[in-house]
Design a protein around this motif. Sequence first.
Motif, PDB file in Angstrom:
ATOM      1  N   PHE A  11       0.816  -1.217   0.000  1.00  0.00           N
ATOM      2  CA  PHE A  11       0.000   0.000   0.000  1.00  0.00           C
ATOM      3  C   PHE A  11       0.852   1.271   0.000  1.00  0.00           C
ATOM      4  O   PHE A  11       0.368   2.330  -0.361  1.00  0.00           O
ATOM      5  CB  PHE A  11      -0.992  -0.013   1.167  1.00  0.00           C
ATOM      6  N   THR A  28     -16.144   3.606  -1.718  1.00  0.00           N
ATOM      7  CA  THR A  28     -16.122   4.517  -0.566  1.00  0.00           C
ATOM      8  C   THR A  28     -17.413   5.313  -0.490  1.00  0.00           C
ATOM      9  O   THR A  28     -17.984   5.511   0.592  1.00  0.00           O
ATOM     10  CB  THR A  28     -14.946   5.512  -0.668  1.00  0.00           C
ATOM     11  N   GLU A  53     -11.057   5.946  12.393  1.00  0.00           N
ATOM     12  CA  GLU A  53     -11.122   5.094  11.200  1.00  0.00           C
ATOM     13  C   GLU A  53      -9.854   4.263  11.127  1.00  0.00           C
ATOM     14  O   GLU A  53      -8.742   4.796  11.142  1.00  0.00           O
ATOM     15  CB  GLU A  53     -11.286   5.892   9.892  1.00  0.00           C
ATOM     16  N   ILE A  54     -10.032   2.943  11.017  1.00  0.00           N
ATOM     17  CA  ILE A  54      -8.880   2.043  10.926  1.00  0.00           C
ATOM     18  C   ILE A  54      -8.667   1.665   9.467  1.00  0.00           C
ATOM     19  O   ILE A  54      -9.608   1.230   8.800  1.00  0.00           O
ATOM     20  CB  ILE A  54      -9.137   0.793  11.775  1.00  0.00           C
ATOM     21  N   GLY A  55      -7.459   1.844   8.956  1.00  0.00           N
ATOM     22  CA  GLY A  55      -7.186   1.539   7.546  1.00  0.00           C
ATOM     23  C   GLY A  55      -7.798   2.598   6.644  1.00  0.00           C
ATOM     24  O   GLY A  55      -8.468   2.298   5.656  1.00  0.00           O
ATOM     25  N   GLY A  57      -6.519   4.509   4.498  1.00  0.00           N
ATOM     26  CA  GLY A  57      -5.944   4.716   3.172  1.00  0.00           C
ATOM     27  C   GLY A  57      -5.611   6.186   2.970  1.00  0.00           C
ATOM     28  O   GLY A  57      -5.034   6.850   3.840  1.00  0.00           O
ATOM     29  N   LEU A  75      -6.353   6.323  10.973  1.00  0.00           N
ATOM     30  CA  LEU A  75      -5.199   5.443  11.213  1.00  0.00           C
ATOM     31  C   LEU A  75      -4.938   4.561   9.994  1.00  0.00           C
ATOM     32  O   LEU A  75      -5.878   3.995   9.442  1.00  0.00           O
ATOM     33  CB  LEU A  75      -5.599   4.543  12.373  1.00  0.00           C
ATOM     34  N   ASP A  76      -3.705   4.451   9.589  1.00  0.00           N
ATOM     35  CA  ASP A  76      -3.382   3.459   8.557  1.00  0.00           C
ATOM     36  C   ASP A  76      -1.975   2.928   8.811  1.00  0.00           C
ATOM     37  O   ASP A  76      -1.100   3.655   9.282  1.00  0.00           O
ATOM     38  CB  ASP A  76      -3.472   4.056   7.154  1.00  0.00           C
ATOM     39  N   ALA A  78       0.085   1.994   6.511  1.00  0.00           N
ATOM     40  CA  ALA A  78       1.014   2.341   5.423  1.00  0.00           C
ATOM     41  C   ALA A  78       1.350   3.828   5.455  1.00  0.00           C
ATOM     42  O   ALA A  78       0.470   4.680   5.276  1.00  0.00           O
ATOM     43  CB  ALA A  78       0.398   1.972   4.080  1.00  0.00           C
ATOM     44  N   MET A  81       0.141   5.855   2.396  1.00  0.00           N
ATOM     45  CA  MET A  81      -1.269   6.273   2.432  1.00  0.00           C
ATOM     46  C   MET A  81      -1.417   7.518   3.317  1.00  0.00           C
ATOM     47  O   MET A  81      -2.088   8.495   2.948  1.00  0.00           O
ATOM     48  CB  MET A  81      -2.159   5.139   2.978  1.00  0.00           C
ATOM     49  N   ALA A 104      -0.164   4.030  12.004  1.00  0.00           N
ATOM     50  CA  ALA A 104      -0.055   3.084  13.128  1.00  0.00           C
ATOM     51  C   ALA A 104      -1.046   1.949  12.947  1.00  0.00           C
ATOM     52  O   ALA A 104      -2.028   2.067  12.204  1.00  0.00           O
ATOM     53  CB  ALA A 104      -0.353   3.803  14.445  1.00  0.00           C
ATOM     54  N   ILE A 144      -6.676  -8.291   7.559  1.00  0.00           N
ATOM     55  CA  ILE A 144      -6.223  -8.503   8.943  1.00  0.00           C
ATOM     56  C   ILE A 144      -6.050 -10.003   9.205  1.00  0.00           C
ATOM     57  O   ILE A 144      -7.016 -10.766   9.108  1.00  0.00           O
ATOM     58  CB  ILE A 144      -7.264  -7.931   9.947  1.00  0.00           C
TER      59      ILE A 144
END
Length: 248
Positions: A11, A28, A53-55, A57, A75-76, A78, A81, A104, A144
């Motif tokens: 990513f 999205t 928001e987790i992931g 992007g 939070l991501d 990568a 991103m 993270a 995950i």
Amino acid sequence: MSTPPPRETRFNEEASQWDSNPSVQRATSLAHQALLSRISCSQKDISTYDVLEIGCGTGLLSLSFAPSVRSITALDAAQGMIDVLKSKLQTSHTNIKNVLPVCALLEDPNDERIQLDPVNLEPPAAEEKRRFDLITSHLVLHHIPDLQPLLSLMFAALKPSTGKIMLTDYENFGPEARKFHPESKMDEVERHGIERAEMTRLMENAGFVDVKVEVAFEMEKPIETFPGSGIMEGKMNFPFLFCEGRRP
Ligand SMILES: C[S@@+](CC[C@H](N)C(=O)[O-])C[C@H]1O[C@@H](n2cnc3c(N)ncnc32)[C@H](O)[C@@H]1O
């Protein structure tokens, strides 16, 4: 808490082109509509909500959702991103002041990076812990490796009695679900979508109540004409599940 070294992930390389994929934009937009309609069903005023928001992007969902809520910690895993999201906040989205991008994994609800208030960048008062009204994620759960610990961490990061998760991802409806990704993009795909019964069980195991896992929308998406061809001239409809639960 120390900052870990940048994570090697595909990513990072995909980040700069991420938003140019029409399927990503469409998914999205459908997830955002599903989120808003589920929240409005519960007749809650969400303008006071602190969201994680987790992931996230490049922040497509966070940036759409930000005007509706008080804050979003995005939070991501990568760094690529997160860098794209940071650059959007400094250029095309300068009006948005309530989104805090963080590179993270969610490994500790007391991690000082997610304890910061995105609005004023202040930590909570001494002895207080910042907890979220809503945790969301879109198209992340299939990446995950072990969902149970992550759901338990989400549970711990929510406000007791009112905090909710609202997570979307495509459904594993059988062997055809594998076609969601071209064979060249199977890296870091841990499962071919999520399963209703399994998600319900995992969410209940983590302690969530009022658990609902159901199809929220379907999306047509280009697929490979045959596995590994790299020719994306086929099309298929994929159901997306919406996974909802409350921390009692
Ligand atoms: C398919 S992309 C979806 C990105 C974004 N939600 C979207 O729909 O445009 C999956 C994202 O989840 C991130 N990711 C994967 N595992 C993660 C984890 N455990 N914690 C945080 N982010 C994660 C990846 O870095 C990647 O950006």
